[in-house]
Design a protein around this motif. Structure first.
Motif, short mmCIF file in Angstrom:
data_model
loop_
_atom_site.label_atom_id
_atom_site.label_comp_id
_atom_site.label_asym_id
_atom_site.label_seq_id
_atom_site.Cartn_x
_atom_site.Cartn_y
_atom_site.Cartn_z
N ARG A 147 1.86 6.52 2.49
CA ARG A 147 2.17 7.74 3.24
C ARG A 147 2.48 8.80 2.21
N TYR A 159 11.25 17.25 4.72
CA TYR A 159 11.33 15.86 5.17
C TYR A 159 10.55 14.94 4.22
N ASP A 211 3.27 12.04 7.80
CA ASP A 211 4.22 12.23 8.89
C ASP A 211 4.55 13.72 9.02
N HIS A 213 6.49 14.79 11.34
CA HIS A 213 7.89 14.76 11.78
C HIS A 213 8.18 15.81 12.85
N GLU A 237 1.10 11.35 11.86
CA GLU A 237 2.20 10.85 12.68
C GLU A 237 3.03 11.98 13.28
#
Ligand SMILES: O=C(O)C(=O)C[C@H](O)[C@H](O)CO
Ligand SMILES: [Mg+2]
Length: 403
Positions: A147, A159, A211, A213, A237
């Motif tokens: 990732r 993040y 991600d 987020h 994601e």
């Protein structure tokens, strides 16, 4: 056989964990993870005050009945606190049942569907170059999937990226929520460059994940999905907050980038429209927030009807108990996709001895009866609970945004 005793254990070997231990009158015991990052004490109080008193005296082998007793019986259904508490009970009871059967948990679920469980690692960096160096380190460690999260120029804290180089990333890093700044424009302009650079340096074989987020709107997520199509992501994601399942229809119409959703979900009903309308590709809800094995089996089976595979959440805020149970589930579940792997600290691993092992980018399930994870209660006492909160995000004008 009866449940004679049950109690919660809170410990903080690097970060907070809540564990439920259930002991039978025959001396067999099981443990379940009840950790809900940043809200640990809420689940602990729910278990101590409302669940444990009603567990004592029940037959631990009646897992299904006990699940419905706490789900329907609470009257107040669903929600992360309730479902994490039910999950802790459920995983502890499956641990007991497998120990009684003298089998590793995956055997009780139906046996092995695979020999090893593919994992993905977190690779982060303050900029693209640093992130790519992290990818190289993880590829050398044997990971087939990574990732990637890199700093974005103009956004001070982001993040997935540690504040200081060499530090581990742990988002719940302050007693009260730290305030971060977010700019969708800066992020959207920068992030496709990261994937281009990863493909350029590592070629096509590596699985690459990312991600978001929860930070975009559906139309922004559609733009991102479309722009990164040439880089063939394994998944994108949580590209939008998913309370509105219908919003994924818009994203889906615009992009073939696979979508993963659900680390903040706790019920099959959070997934129903997403699955039935084939709007996503991977489910992320962890066993420890989603009602445990009993409930997750139903979600995975429903997902399987729509070609959707599992990709369980696996950050450090889920304890090795959740991870151990997930590895049994991953070894069994027919529609397995991938398992997230964010290594715990040495202290955490010492408090939670386990028999799963990591090898060449994969987890290998253990053969001990149960889920194979225990807790050293004496050692756990040496690490008292410390309040820790997840950050909040604000847009550059101060508007509170999704973190
Ligand atoms: O691991 C991931 O994909 C996450 O998004 C981790 C979350 O930020 C974390 O679990 C919050 O507690
Ligand atoms: Mg996530």
């Amino acid at each position: 056989m009866k449940i004679e005793q049950a109690y919660t254990i809170v410990t903080s070997p690097g970060r907070n964990f809540v564990t439920l231990k259930i002991v039978t009158d025959e001396g067999v015991y099981g443990i379940g993870d009840a950790t809900l990052n940043g809200r640990e004490m809420a689940v602990m109080a729910y278990l101590d005050e409302h669940v444990i008193p009603a567990l004592i005296g029940r037959d631990p082998q009646q897992i299904e009945d006990i699940w419905h007793y706490f789900y329907r019986g609470a009257y107040w259904r669903r929600g992360p606190v309730t479902m994490s508490a039910i999950a802790a009970v459920d995983v502890a009871l499956w641990d007991i049942k497998a120990k009684l059967a003298g089998m590793p948990l995956y055997q009780l679920l139906g046996g092995k569907s695979r020999e090893r469980v593919m994992t993905y690692a977190h690779c982060t960096g303050k900029d693209i170059e640093t992130c790519l160096d992290e990818v190289e380190t993880h590829v050398k460690l044997g990971y087939r999937a990574v990732r990637v999260q890199a700093g974005v120029p103009g956004i001070p804290t982001i993040y997935g990226v540690a504040k200081r180089e060499g530090e581990r990333y742990e988002p719940a890093d302050a007693e009260l929520p730290a305030e971060h700044v977010w700019s969708t424009e800066k992020y959207l302009n920068h992030v496709p460059k990261l994937f281009a650079a990863v493909r350029e340096r590592f070629g096509d074989d590596l699985h690459v994940l990312h991600d978001v987020h929860h930070r975009l709107t559906p139309i922004e997520a559609a733009r991102l999905g479309k722009e990164v199509e040439p880089y063939h992501l394994f998944w994108l994601e949580d590209c939008v907050p998913a309370e509105n399942q219908e919003s994924f229809r818009l994203i889906r119409q615009h992009t073939t980038t696979p979508l993963a959703v659900g680390e903040v979900f706790n019920s099959i009903h959070d997934y129903r429209e997403l699955l039935e309308n084939q709007l996503i590709d991977y489910i992320r809800m962890p066993l420890s927030h989603g009602g445990g094995i009993t409930h997750m089996r139903r979600v995975a089976d429903l997902a399987g009807l729509y070609h959707v595979r599992t990709g369980f959440h696996g950050p450090t805020d889920l304890s090795p108990v959740c991870l151990g149970a997930a590895i049994h589930f991953d070894t069994w579940v027919p529609n397995f996709g991938i398992q997230e792997h964010m290594p715990h600290t040495e202290e955490t691993d010492e408090v939670f001895p386990h028999d799963f092992r990591f090898e060449d980018g994969h987890f290998i399930v253990g053969e001990a009866p149960g889920h194979g994870v225990d807790i050293d209660e004496k050692l756990a006492q040496q690490y008292p609970y410390k309040r820790a909160s997840l950050p909040v995000n604000r847009l550059e004008d101060g508007t509170l945004w999704h973190w």
